[in-house]
Design a protein around this motif. Structure first.
Motif, PDB file in Angstrom:
ATOM      1  N   UNK A  27       0.840  -1.192   0.000  1.00  0.00           N
ATOM      2  CA  UNK A  27       0.000   0.000   0.000  1.00  0.00           C
ATOM      3  C   UNK A  27       0.872   1.238   0.000  1.00  0.00           C
ATOM      4  N   UNK A  28       0.548   2.190  -0.886  1.00  0.00           N
ATOM      5  CA  UNK A  28       1.316   3.428  -0.994  1.00  0.00           C
ATOM      6  C   UNK A  28       0.348   4.577  -1.246  1.00  0.00           C
ATOM      7  N   UNK A  29       0.601   5.716  -0.596  1.00  0.00           N
ATOM      8  CA  UNK A  29      -0.052   6.972  -0.962  1.00  0.00           C
ATOM      9  C   UNK A  29       1.079   7.921  -1.306  1.00  0.00           C
ATOM     10  N   UNK A  30       1.012   8.493  -2.514  1.00  0.00           N
ATOM     11  CA  UNK A  30       2.138   9.262  -3.043  1.00  0.00           C
ATOM     12  C   UNK A  30       1.728  10.673  -3.457  1.00  0.00           C
ATOM     13  N   UNK A  31       2.666  11.608  -3.246  1.00  0.00           N
ATOM     14  CA  UNK A  31       2.539  12.979  -3.750  1.00  0.00           C
ATOM     15  C   UNK A  31       3.720  13.209  -4.695  1.00  0.00           C
ATOM     16  N   UNK A  32       3.841  14.406  -5.209  1.00  0.00           N
ATOM     17  CA  UNK A  32       4.978  14.704  -6.086  1.00  0.00           C
ATOM     18  C   UNK A  32       6.291  14.807  -5.302  1.00  0.00           C
ATOM     19  N   UNK A  33       6.216  14.969  -3.977  1.00  0.00           N
ATOM     20  CA  UNK A  33       7.424  15.103  -3.154  1.00  0.00           C
ATOM     21  C   UNK A  33       7.828  13.838  -2.418  1.00  0.00           C
ATOM     22  N   UNK A  34       6.853  13.042  -2.012  1.00  0.00           N
ATOM     23  CA  UNK A  34       7.174  11.880  -1.189  1.00  0.00           C
ATOM     24  C   UNK A  34       6.000  10.925  -1.085  1.00  0.00           C
ATOM     25  N   UNK A  57       9.775   9.924   2.946  1.00  0.00           N
ATOM     26  CA  UNK A  57       8.888   8.772   3.064  1.00  0.00           C
ATOM     27  C   UNK A  57       8.600   8.449   4.522  1.00  0.00           C
ATOM     28  N   UNK A  58       7.464   7.783   4.736  1.00  0.00           N
ATOM     29  CA  UNK A  58       7.078   7.313   6.054  1.00  0.00           C
ATOM     30  C   UNK A  58       6.503   5.921   5.962  1.00  0.00           C
ATOM     31  N   UNK A  59       6.587   5.185   7.078  1.00  0.00           N
ATOM     32  CA  UNK A  59       6.164   3.784   7.115  1.00  0.00           C
ATOM     33  C   UNK A  59       5.151   3.579   8.230  1.00  0.00           C
ATOM     34  N   UNK A  60       4.026   2.937   7.900  1.00  0.00           N
ATOM     35  CA  UNK A  60       3.026   2.535   8.889  1.00  0.00           C
ATOM     36  C   UNK A  60       2.926   1.013   8.861  1.00  0.00           C
ATOM     37  N   UNK A  61       2.828   0.408  10.013  1.00  0.00           N
ATOM     38  CA  UNK A  61       2.750  -1.055  10.082  1.00  0.00           C
ATOM     39  C   UNK A  61       1.359  -1.495  10.527  1.00  0.00           C
ATOM     40  N   UNK A  62       0.990  -2.712  10.136  1.00  0.00           N
ATOM     41  CA  UNK A  62      -0.284  -3.286  10.538  1.00  0.00           C
ATOM     42  C   UNK A  62      -1.487  -2.761   9.788  1.00  0.00           C
ATOM     43  N   UNK A  63      -1.270  -2.133   8.642  1.00  0.00           N
ATOM     44  CA  UNK A  63      -2.385  -1.597   7.862  1.00  0.00           C
ATOM     45  C   UNK A  63      -2.751  -2.568   6.740  1.00  0.00           C
ATOM     46  N   UNK A  69      -3.972   3.123   6.140  1.00  0.00           N
ATOM     47  CA  UNK A  69      -2.663   3.740   5.951  1.00  0.00           C
ATOM     48  C   UNK A  69      -2.725   5.237   6.242  1.00  0.00           C
ATOM     49  N   UNK A  70      -3.780   5.892   5.808  1.00  0.00           N
ATOM     50  CA  UNK A  70      -3.929   7.326   6.038  1.00  0.00           C
ATOM     51  C   UNK A  70      -4.208   7.661   7.506  1.00  0.00           C
ATOM     52  N   UNK A  75       5.196   4.635  11.900  1.00  0.00           N
ATOM     53  CA  UNK A  75       6.112   3.930  12.788  1.00  0.00           C
ATOM     54  C   UNK A  75       7.518   4.488  12.662  1.00  0.00           C
ATOM     55  N   UNK A  76       7.875   4.902  11.440  1.00  0.00           N
ATOM     56  CA  UNK A  76       9.192   5.491  11.194  1.00  0.00           C
ATOM     57  C   UNK A  76       9.125   6.368   9.955  1.00  0.00           C
TER      58      UNK A  76
END
Length: 100
Positions: A27-34, A57-63, A69-70, A75-76
């Motif tokens: 799963x990814x949510x992306x913008x033009x910057x990150x 970039x950022x990381x979420x776990x357990x989604x 995700x949003x 997590x980091x």
């Protein structure tokens, strides 16, 4: 199967990407910057081996889906994300807003 879907976060259009794999989804949510991503993202690799790229970039776990995700706390995050004020513990959607 893979899907690319434009979604709106706080009035801004971003891209939601979902890749269905055996026994997991990416799963990814992306913008033009990150971007923010599920637990498959290796923040340590981005910070160490790819540091010269300054990837935001950022990381979420357990989604399990884009909505989670949003809403999940990150997590980091990468060092480049921290420069934008993005921090671990921040909701994914709040990080995305800072990436716009």
């Amino acid at each position: 199967m893979m899907s690319l879907t434009p979604i709106t976060v706080e009035g801004h259009q971003v891209l939601a990407i979902e890749v269905k794999l055996p026994k997991t989804n990416l799963l990814v949510v992306s913008t033009s910057k990150g971007y923010i991503m599920c637990g498959a993202l290796d923040i340590q690799l981005l910070n160490e081996k790819l540091a010269d790229r300054e990837i935001i970039a950022g990381r979420a776990v357990g989604v399990r889906n884009i909505e989670q995700l949003l809403e999940a706390p990150l997590e980091s995050v990468t060092k480049a994300a921290e420069k934008l004020g993005i921090k671990a513990g921040m909701k994914g959607k709040d990080a995305i807003i800072r990436m716009i």
